[in-house]
Scaffold this active site. Structure first.
Site, PDB file in Angstrom:
ATOM      1  N   MET A 210       9.617   4.041  -1.599  1.00 28.67           N
ATOM      2  CA  MET A 210       9.835   4.564  -2.947  1.00 28.67           C
ATOM      3  C   MET A 210      10.512   3.581  -3.910  1.00 28.67           C
ATOM      4  SD  MET A 210       8.294   7.355  -2.713  1.00 28.67           S
ATOM      5  CE  MET A 210       8.706   8.151  -4.252  1.00 28.67           C
ATOM      6  N   ARG A 211      10.323   2.278  -3.692  1.00 29.67           N
ATOM      7  CA  ARG A 211      10.833   1.283  -4.645  1.00 29.67           C
ATOM      8  C   ARG A 211       9.646   0.518  -5.209  1.00 29.67           C
ATOM      9  NH1 ARG A 211      15.486   2.480  -6.279  1.00 29.67           N
ATOM     10  NH2 ARG A 211      15.904   0.375  -7.031  1.00 29.67           N
ATOM     11  N   LEU A 212       9.715   0.240  -6.508  1.00 36.58           N
ATOM     12  CA  LEU A 212       8.679  -0.624  -7.087  1.00 36.58           C
ATOM     13  C   LEU A 212       8.951  -2.044  -6.632  1.00 36.58           C
ATOM     14  CD1 LEU A 212       8.444   0.684 -10.759  1.00 36.58           C
ATOM     15  CD2 LEU A 212       6.806   1.029  -8.883  1.00 36.58           C
TER      16      LEU A 212
ATOM     17  N   GLY B 247       8.051   9.492   6.907  1.00 40.83           N
ATOM     18  CA  GLY B 247       7.360   8.559   7.804  1.00 40.83           C
ATOM     19  C   GLY B 247       6.202   9.179   8.572  1.00 40.83           C
ATOM     20  N   SER B 248       5.583  10.223   8.025  1.00 40.51           N
ATOM     21  CA  SER B 248       4.445  10.805   8.763  1.00 40.51           C
ATOM     22  C   SER B 248       3.256   9.835   8.788  1.00 40.51           C
ATOM     23  CB  SER B 248       4.044  12.160   8.188  1.00 40.51           C
ATOM     24  OG  SER B 248       3.518  12.025   6.897  1.00 40.51           O
ATOM     25  N   ASN B 249       3.091   9.038   7.740  1.00 38.77           N
ATOM     26  CA  ASN B 249       2.026   8.015   7.779  1.00 38.77           C
ATOM     27  C   ASN B 249       2.367   6.918   8.780  1.00 38.77           C
ATOM     28  OD1 ASN B 249      -0.259   8.461   5.701  1.00 38.77           O
ATOM     29  ND2 ASN B 249       1.613   9.102   4.644  1.00 38.77           N
TER      30      ASN B 249
ATOM     31  N   ASN C 125      -1.146   0.007   0.077  1.00 41.42           N
ATOM     32  CA  ASN C 125      -0.398   1.220  -0.240  1.00 41.42           C
ATOM     33  C   ASN C 125      -1.317   2.424  -0.091  1.00 41.42           C
ATOM     34  OD1 ASN C 125       1.785   2.825  -1.248  1.00 41.42           O
ATOM     35  ND2 ASN C 125       0.779   2.884  -3.256  1.00 41.42           N
TER      36      ASN C 125
ATOM     37  N   HIS D 278      -1.887   6.324  -1.628  1.00 36.77           N
ATOM     38  CA  HIS D 278      -1.479   7.142  -2.773  1.00 36.77           C
ATOM     39  C   HIS D 278      -2.205   8.490  -2.713  1.00 36.77           C
ATOM     40  CE1 HIS D 278       0.207   7.849  -6.704  1.00 36.77           C
ATOM     41  NE2 HIS D 278      -0.957   8.383  -7.036  1.00 36.77           N
TER      42      HIS D 278
HETATM   43  C1  GRF Z   1       2.553  10.141   1.122  1.00 39.31           C
HETATM   44  O1  GRF Z   1       2.064  11.293   0.482  1.00 39.31           O
HETATM   45  C2  GRF Z   1       1.987   8.903   0.481  1.00 39.31           C
HETATM   46  O2  GRF Z   1       0.710   9.085  -0.060  1.00 39.31           O
HETATM   47  C3  GRF Z   1       2.968   8.610  -0.622  1.00 39.31           C
HETATM   48  O3  GRF Z   1       4.220   8.964  -0.084  1.00 39.31           O
HETATM   49  C4  GRF Z   1       4.044   9.973   0.914  1.00 39.31           C
HETATM   50  C5  GRF Z   1       4.754   9.467   2.154  1.00 39.31           C
HETATM   51  O4  GRF Z   1       4.829  10.429   3.172  1.00 39.31           O
HETATM   52  N1  GRF Z   1       2.863   7.233  -1.030  1.00 39.31           N
HETATM   53  P1  GRF Z   1       5.361  10.032   4.609  1.00 39.31           P
HETATM   54  O5  GRF Z   1       6.756   9.435   4.453  1.00 39.31           O
HETATM   55  O6  GRF Z   1       4.402   9.046   5.212  1.00 39.31           O
HETATM   56  O7  GRF Z   1       5.406  11.326   5.395  1.00 39.31           O
END
Ligand code: GRF
Length: 199
Positions: free
Chosen positions: A92-94, A14-16, A109, A111
């Site tokens: 992490m689910r499609l 969850g760093s984003n 999203n 990436h």
């Molecule tokens: C990130 O690298 C993002 O690009 C990818 O999954 C990772 C998630 O990292 N989709 P976080 O959980 O936000 O730290």
């Protein structure tokens, strides 16, 4: 100030999510996080959301007989919270067409590559192993393919000779944490009628 409502989907660190929550603290930021949905119990993302007092639901895909039943639960929570945008942040689910069609052009999203290069999992590692001079980060709208939707923002990240996989990952995450809040600002201002800047 009227703000766009965000529903954020996470599965891990969850760093984003953290970067988005910090951006949302500014009075002039055009969005706020209405809820966080997580499909994996006990991950750090949940703790981060709670630290910001954001309503959080853990909905484990393993508790449902099939993908549609799981996604129905997600949709119900997102609709209840009246979210304007669904933000995938390490989810992490499609997602199936059933889910995607409920939020047309309203799912983003992030990436960790310069799409269309290296779609799918382990994108950073694959770019590193390919010994190419640069990779990057992409924020895109989600369509029914895997990492194929229209690109909203992209930023290059050079791969230096002395980079290790770990140092490259760090560089990429730093760019992600800047780019995702920027992208959300763009779509939110567009929705609020404050900007023409869009695709
Ligand atoms: C990130 O690298 C993002 O690009 C990818 O999954 C990772 C998630 O990292 N989709 P976080 O959980 O936000 O730290």
């Amino acid at each position: 100030m009227t703000k766009c409502s965000l529903g954020i989907l996470v599965s891990g660190s969850g760093s984003n999510l953290q970067a988005i929550l910090e951006a949302c603290r500014s009075d002039d930021y055009p969005a706020h996080v209405s809820l966080v949905l997580c499909n994996v119990p006990g991950v750090k993302a949940i703790e981060r959301a709670k630290n910001f007092n954001i309503p959080t639901h853990v909905i484990s895909h393993q508790d449902f007989p099939n993908r549609e039943a799981f996604e129905k639960q997600l949709v119900e929570k997102l609709e209840e919270a009246k979210v304007d945008y669904v933000i995938l942040a390490g989810f992490m689910r499609l997602l199936s067409p059933f889910f995607i069609r409920r939020f047309p052009s309203r799912i983003l999203n992030i990436h960790p590559s310069l799409l269309p290069e290296f779609p799918g999992t382990h994108a950073i590692e694959r770019a590193f192993t390919a010994k190419i001079p640069q990779t990057g980060v992409t924020v895109h709208f989600v369509d029914e393919g895997t990492d194929t939707g229209p690109i909203l923002l992209q930023e290059k990240v050079p791969i230096a000779k002395e980079d290790t996989l770990e140092s490259l990952e760090e560089k990429i995450h730093r760019v992600e944490h800047k780019l995702y809040p920027q992208a959300i600002r763009i779509v939110s201002e567009k929705l609020l009628g404050k900007s023409e800047k869009f695709l």
